[in-house]
Scaffold this motif. Sequence first.
Motif, PDB file in Angstrom:
ATOM      1  N   THR A 204     -20.423  23.308 -56.082  1.00 21.30           N
ATOM      2  CA  THR A 204     -20.841  22.750 -57.237  1.00 21.30           C
ATOM      3  C   THR A 204     -22.043  22.200 -57.408  1.00 21.30           C
ATOM      4  OG1 THR A 204     -19.808  20.816 -57.109  1.00 21.30           O
ATOM      5  CG2 THR A 204     -18.571  22.630 -58.397  1.00 21.30           C
ATOM      6  N   ILE A 205     -22.911  22.103 -58.185  1.00 21.63           N
ATOM      7  CA  ILE A 205     -24.247  21.345 -58.127  1.00 21.63           C
ATOM      8  C   ILE A 205     -24.592  20.612 -59.131  1.00 21.63           C
ATOM      9  CG2 ILE A 205     -25.372  23.263 -56.673  1.00 21.63           C
ATOM     10  CD1 ILE A 205     -26.671  24.306 -59.291  1.00 21.63           C
ATOM     11  N   PRO A 206     -25.030  19.185 -58.868  1.00 18.76           N
ATOM     12  CA  PRO A 206     -25.583  18.522 -60.068  1.00 18.76           C
ATOM     13  C   PRO A 206     -26.571  19.190 -61.044  1.00 18.76           C
ATOM     14  CG  PRO A 206     -26.438  17.723 -58.253  1.00 18.76           C
ATOM     15  CD  PRO A 206     -25.556  18.625 -57.777  1.00 18.76           C
ATOM     16  N   LEU A 230     -36.935  17.438 -57.897  1.00 19.93           N
ATOM     17  CA  LEU A 230     -35.647  17.406 -58.340  1.00 19.93           C
ATOM     18  C   LEU A 230     -34.959  18.947 -57.537  1.00 19.93           C
ATOM     19  CD1 LEU A 230     -35.608  16.338 -61.983  1.00 19.93           C
ATOM     20  CD2 LEU A 230     -34.708  15.232 -60.029  1.00 19.93           C
ATOM     21  N   ASN A 231     -35.867  20.025 -57.510  1.00 23.33           N
ATOM     22  CA  ASN A 231     -35.714  20.960 -56.978  1.00 23.33           C
ATOM     23  C   ASN A 231     -35.210  20.642 -55.521  1.00 23.33           C
ATOM     24  OD1 ASN A 231     -35.346  22.576 -59.138  1.00 23.33           O
ATOM     25  ND2 ASN A 231     -37.438  23.433 -58.922  1.00 23.33           N
ATOM     26  N   GLY A 232     -36.254  19.901 -54.779  1.00 26.94           N
ATOM     27  CA  GLY A 232     -35.882  19.635 -53.580  1.00 26.94           C
ATOM     28  C   GLY A 232     -34.756  18.917 -53.215  1.00 26.94           C
ATOM     29  N   GLN A 233     -34.078  18.303 -54.094  1.00 29.04           N
ATOM     30  CA  GLN A 233     -32.662  17.324 -53.867  1.00 29.04           C
ATOM     31  C   GLN A 233     -31.794  18.392 -54.119  1.00 29.04           C
ATOM     32  OE1 GLN A 233     -32.769  14.503 -52.102  1.00 29.04           O
ATOM     33  NE2 GLN A 233     -34.939  14.849 -52.053  1.00 29.04           N
ATOM     34  N   GLY A 234     -31.785  19.604 -54.675  1.00 21.91           N
ATOM     35  CA  GLY A 234     -30.765  20.424 -54.674  1.00 21.91           C
ATOM     36  C   GLY A 234     -30.034  20.384 -56.193  1.00 21.91           C
ATOM     37  N   TYR A 235     -30.916  19.825 -57.069  1.00 19.04           N
ATOM     38  CA  TYR A 235     -30.720  19.588 -58.495  1.00 19.04           C
ATOM     39  C   TYR A 235     -30.566  21.126 -59.196  1.00 19.04           C
ATOM     40  CZ  TYR A 235     -30.035  14.628 -57.922  1.00 19.04           C
ATOM     41  OH  TYR A 235     -29.611  13.362 -57.729  1.00 19.04           O
ATOM     42  N   GLY A 236     -30.007  21.292 -60.120  1.00 22.22           N
ATOM     43  CA  GLY A 236     -30.200  22.443 -60.932  1.00 22.22           C
ATOM     44  C   GLY A 236     -30.823  21.885 -62.382  1.00 22.22           C
TER      45      GLY A 236
END
Length: 505
Positions: A204-206, A230-236
């Motif tokens: 699951t991703i935040p 935000l993309n670099g931190q794995g956020y969708g």
Amino acid sequence: MKNKRNLLGSEKDPTGQHKINVSDGENHFEKLNYLRKKTKRKSIITIIIFVVLCILLSFFGKNWRFDLTPQTLMTTGEVTRGLLNRLQEDVEIVVLDSRANFAEYNSFVVPLLDDYVMQGQDHLDVRYVDIQNNPDIIRELDPENQYQLRGGQVVVRSDKRLRVLTQEDFLQMALDPLTGEAVYNGFKAESSLSGAIRFVSDPTIPKIYFAEGHGEKDLSDGFVELRLMLNGQGYGIEKIQTLTEDIPEDAAALVLLGPDFDISPVEVAKFNNYVSTGGSLFVAVDYHSGSYQNLNEVLSLFNLVLTDDRVEETTEKLIYREKMDQFLAQVPSSRVIEQAYPNSVLTANSRAVTIGSSPAEWIGTEALVTTDDQGRLTNNAEVVGEIGVQNVAMVAENSGVVTSPDMPSAKAIVFGGTAILSDEILYQLGESGLNYQLIFHSFNWLTNQVGSSNELIIPVKPVVDYNITNLERTPITVASVVAVIVIPLILFLVARRVAKRRLHM
């Protein structure tokens, strides 16, 4: 007096004439021949050892890599290696170009990808595909043409999801103070690649939803760095029309980024319902003539008020570009950032955020960004109130509004302006300012990612400029003369003196 014997075994008689001892001379030449043979054997043995080592290295040293670049640009760091060690899903990185051509404009990324493969072991692979020769790769990766793939992009994918990286994901921009142009000053390929790997591999991703329909700022226009971070931190990242759509249950945070006008009463109910389930709000509204009565109704759940007053700084050394609404702000200690940072965040055109009139023991409010004690408020160019500390941003947490004790506390971060998040300011400060860290910690706190194994703190690595400036030419010229002329001349003179002394031995 004893006769003195020279090196060849001759000695002087009482008349001063040399008297040669033939047997001693022969022994001396035998010793020289022995030394020559011994030296020859050592040379042959050394060559054999060197050849054997080269053969052994060719077989066993294939995976040995040495990264001599500043800041180890071509090597993954400890955080990335931890991520790859925990990797359970198979991940493929597809470069939409040939390896040779991609390396021409991404020379550091290619060896970095090699290191990802080595560290990822059996769960990660990299493939280079030239779309000119293999156009079917586009249909394989994106059958519905959702991402509109093109040459030079990097596709990170798993069985769960896919993320596309471009050139702007690998290099950080900054504003050149001399020319005013945007230039590359940082290498962030590792952060982007690791964030993409986490995004496609986590169960699951935040997800962060950006509200639309109120004249909000576009992430692709002036807020590219925010999106990349935000993309670099794995956020969708998703977009949502909150007037016509319900806020999804999987929303880790709901963002209002610079709306030009207020939300509707219908949306107030939706926002309140979302907050009651432990939702998190991120609000950033610039100073202008508009008011936000309905939005303030939602913020009252956190005892916060978004005012109609503009924040200005009167301390001259903190004012930026001679505009009192543009200044270096203070970051006090809070639940978002533990350590205080004075004069560290650049902001502009911000409205004041204040504490409301409905305090409760289950609501915690703190200042996140402020002026110093010489700040002031203005409205329509007129000074309002007294000189003192003014809040540019505030953070709040409400543990009593949630409908179930099993739910996390509802959270809110309210910025009185979007400039702190904008490309214009982020480019000017680069990594030297705290704006990047403030954004990073704010979203991690809102989405409950602080201290978790998913928190990817991978700093941007500086790009080293090897160009020689005019100020550097004099010492470099002196060093060149010393290296090319002086040192060889000294070595020649020393060698000549040694040679003369050997002739007289």
